[in-house]
Design a protein around this motif. Structure first.
Motif, mmCIF file in Angstrom:
data_model
loop_
_atom_site.group_PDB
_atom_site.id
_atom_site.type_symbol
_atom_site.label_atom_id
_atom_site.label_comp_id
_atom_site.label_asym_id
_atom_site.label_seq_id
_atom_site.Cartn_x
_atom_site.Cartn_y
_atom_site.Cartn_z
ATOM 1 N N GLY A 31 31.183 -58.819 -50.429
ATOM 2 C CA GLY A 31 30.151 -58.224 -51.266
ATOM 3 C C GLY A 31 30.662 -57.166 -52.219
ATOM 4 O O GLY A 31 29.919 -56.258 -52.598
ATOM 5 N N VAL A 32 31.925 -57.285 -52.610
ATOM 6 C CA VAL A 32 32.523 -56.308 -53.530
ATOM 7 C C VAL A 32 32.339 -56.800 -54.968
ATOM 8 O O VAL A 32 32.804 -57.891 -55.302
ATOM 9 N N PRO A 33 31.696 -56.022 -55.822
ATOM 10 C CA PRO A 33 31.531 -56.454 -57.223
ATOM 11 C C PRO A 33 32.886 -56.540 -57.934
ATOM 12 O O PRO A 33 33.765 -55.705 -57.708
ATOM 13 N N PHE A 34 33.034 -57.542 -58.769
ATOM 14 C CA PHE A 34 34.282 -57.678 -59.512
ATOM 15 C C PHE A 34 34.057 -58.542 -60.738
ATOM 16 O O PHE A 34 33.134 -59.362 -60.782
ATOM 17 N N ALA A 35 34.905 -58.339 -61.736
ATOM 18 C CA ALA A 35 34.965 -59.236 -62.885
ATOM 19 C C ALA A 35 36.099 -60.217 -62.647
ATOM 20 O O ALA A 35 37.085 -59.888 -61.979
ATOM 21 N N HIS A 36 35.968 -61.416 -63.181
ATOM 22 C CA HIS A 36 36.973 -62.450 -62.941
ATOM 23 C C HIS A 36 37.508 -62.936 -64.274
ATOM 24 O O HIS A 36 36.768 -63.512 -65.076
ATOM 25 N N GLU A 37 38.792 -62.694 -64.502
ATOM 26 C CA GLU A 37 39.458 -63.138 -65.723
ATOM 27 C C GLU A 37 40.394 -64.291 -65.382
ATOM 28 O O GLU A 37 41.310 -64.147 -64.575
ATOM 29 N N HIS A 38 40.155 -65.441 -66.004
ATOM 30 C CA HIS A 38 40.985 -66.623 -65.762
ATOM 31 C C HIS A 38 42.094 -66.695 -66.805
ATOM 32 O O HIS A 38 41.824 -66.670 -68.007
ATOM 33 N N ILE A 39 43.321 -66.808 -66.349
ATOM 34 C CA ILE A 39 44.467 -66.883 -67.253
ATOM 35 C C ILE A 39 45.439 -67.947 -66.743
ATOM 36 O O ILE A 39 45.455 -68.282 -65.563
ATOM 37 N N PHE A 40 46.234 -68.472 -67.661
ATOM 38 C CA PHE A 40 47.311 -69.396 -67.293
ATOM 39 C C PHE A 40 48.671 -68.703 -67.275
ATOM 40 O O PHE A 40 49.555 -69.065 -66.506
ATOM 41 N N ASP A 41 48.840 -67.731 -68.140
ATOM 42 C CA ASP A 41 50.131 -67.060 -68.313
ATOM 43 C C ASP A 41 50.282 -65.936 -67.288
ATOM 44 O O ASP A 41 49.564 -64.937 -67.335
ATOM 45 N N ALA A 42 51.212 -66.115 -66.358
ATOM 46 C CA ALA A 42 51.431 -65.115 -65.307
ATOM 47 C C ALA A 42 52.588 -64.176 -65.633
ATOM 48 O O ALA A 42 52.998 -63.383 -64.786
ATOM 49 N N SER A 43 53.113 -64.232 -66.851
ATOM 50 C CA SER A 43 54.323 -63.464 -67.178
ATOM 51 C C SER A 43 54.115 -61.958 -67.075
ATOM 52 O O SER A 43 55.064 -61.216 -66.813
ATOM 53 N N GLN A 44 52.885 -61.496 -67.276
ATOM 54 C CA GLN A 44 52.621 -60.061 -67.212
ATOM 55 C C GLN A 44 52.115 -59.607 -65.841
ATOM 56 O O GLN A 44 51.856 -58.425 -65.641
ATOM 57 N N ALA A 45 52.002 -60.539 -64.918
ATOM 58 C CA ALA A 45 51.521 -60.214 -63.581
ATOM 59 C C ALA A 45 52.627 -59.588 -62.746
ATOM 60 O O ALA A 45 53.817 -59.781 -63.019
ATOM 61 N N PRO A 46 52.277 -58.816 -61.721
ATOM 62 C CA PRO A 46 53.295 -58.278 -60.812
ATOM 63 C C PRO A 46 54.156 -59.405 -60.238
ATOM 64 O O PRO A 46 53.620 -60.390 -59.728
ATOM 65 N N ARG A 47 55.460 -59.263 -60.360
ATOM 66 C CA ARG A 47 56.425 -60.280 -59.920
ATOM 67 C C ARG A 47 56.187 -61.624 -60.592
ATOM 68 O O ARG A 47 56.659 -62.652 -60.116
ATOM 69 N N GLY A 48 55.439 -61.633 -61.694
ATOM 70 C CA GLY A 48 55.193 -62.866 -62.414
ATOM 71 C C GLY A 48 54.354 -63.869 -61.656
ATOM 72 O O GLY A 48 54.466 -65.074 -61.883
ATOM 73 N N GLN A 49 53.482 -63.379 -60.752
ATOM 74 C CA GLN A 49 52.687 -64.271 -59.912
ATOM 75 C C GLN A 49 51.213 -63.891 -59.949
ATOM 76 O O GLN A 49 50.866 -62.697 -59.926
ATOM 77 N N LEU A 50 50.368 -64.888 -59.964
ATOM 78 C CA LEU A 50 48.929 -64.704 -59.807
ATOM 79 C C LEU A 50 48.553 -65.056 -58.374
ATOM 80 O O LEU A 50 49.220 -65.876 -57.749
ATOM 81 N N PRO A 51 47.478 -64.390 -57.887
ATOM 82 C CA PRO A 51 46.556 -63.493 -58.558
ATOM 83 C C PRO A 51 47.024 -62.044 -58.510
ATOM 84 O O PRO A 51 47.948 -61.698 -57.766
ATOM 85 N N TYR A 52 46.344 -61.225 -59.296
ATOM 86 C CA TYR A 52 46.457 -59.781 -59.139
ATOM 87 C C TYR A 52 45.133 -59.166 -59.520
ATOM 88 O O TYR A 52 44.274 -59.819 -60.129
#
Length: 233
Positions: A31-52
């Motif tokens: 029940g935690v409110p959140f926004a959900h952003e869908h992306i294909f490019d994980a290059s800017q993610a921590p360790r280059g991995q989704l999700p974050y």
């Protein structure tokens, strides 16, 4: 507010990757409110991995680390009532799902028998994808599979490994309720993340055939799917 960054949906699941769908399900169940952003490019993610997630400016990667962060920071621990033995079981389930991930991914990107159908499914649901881009992603994944090891398996051997994982998981899921009782915990969110990505796909891989033959897995997956609601975040 939390923003979840993960891969786009597929076949009615809010994320076509088991780890992102696991986090999505946990947030919804908690029940935690959140926004959900869908992306294909994980290059800017921590360790280059989704999700974050980004939570009040703090960036947190890795699905288990995200769930631990949410439980701590937002005081919504779905696992608060678990016994030490149940917590140990949850860790073992997570490691089994880690193994299953590679076979699931292999079935999509590596196996010539199913790759064309997966490619067309992705491009049909996400028109921004191109055949050239999908081929590049396939080549990248082939390298990952080789160094991880699953890429050196023939299809029959790869699926034997995944089916062994699914057999263990099916034996843990009861005929009614959830893994540890009448309320879902993080292990149920994790199972849903992977089983949904097998069950809801129209591609008849050996993994899907196994899941379809195990009513406990189908029931559990559909129960969590109904509880977390439609994709979108």
């Amino acid at each position: 507010m939390i923003t979840l960054y993960s891969y786009p949906p597929l076949c009615g699941a809010a994320d076509n990757n088991g780890y992102g769908l696991k986090v999505f399900a946990y947030l919804r169940l908690a029940g935690v409110p959140f926004a959900h952003e869908h992306i294909f490019d994980a290059s800017q993610a921590p360790r280059g991995q989704l999700p974050y997630i980004v939570d009040d400016g703090e960036v947190v990667g890795d699905s288990d680390t995200i769930i631990a962060h949410v439980a701590r920071q937002h005081e919504v621990d779905l696992d608060a009532a678990l016994t030490p033995a149940q917590r140990d079981t949850a860790v073992m389930v997570a490691r089994t799902l880690d193994d299953l991930y590679w076979v699931m991914s292999y079935s999509r990107w590596k196996d010539e028998a199913f790759w064309p159908a997966f490619r067309d499914l992705m491009m049909g649901e996400h028109p921004q994808l191109t055949a050239d881009g999908m081929e590049k992603a396939r080549a990248y994944n082939a390298q990952r599979y080789h160094f991880q090891g699953i890429g050196r398996f023939a299809p029959e051997a790869a699926y034997a490994r995944g089916l062994a994982d699914l057999r263990v998981l099916a034996n843990l899921v009861p005929e009614g309720g959830y893994v540890f009782g009448p309320r879902p915990t993080s292990v149920d969110a994790a199972l849903y993340g992977f089983i949904a990505n097998i069950l809801f796909s129209p591609i008849e891989t050996p993994l899907k055939r196994f899941v379809m033959e195990r009513e406990c897995l189908v029931r559990h997956c559909r129960a969590i799917h109904a509880a977390v609601g439609a994709p979108g975040g």
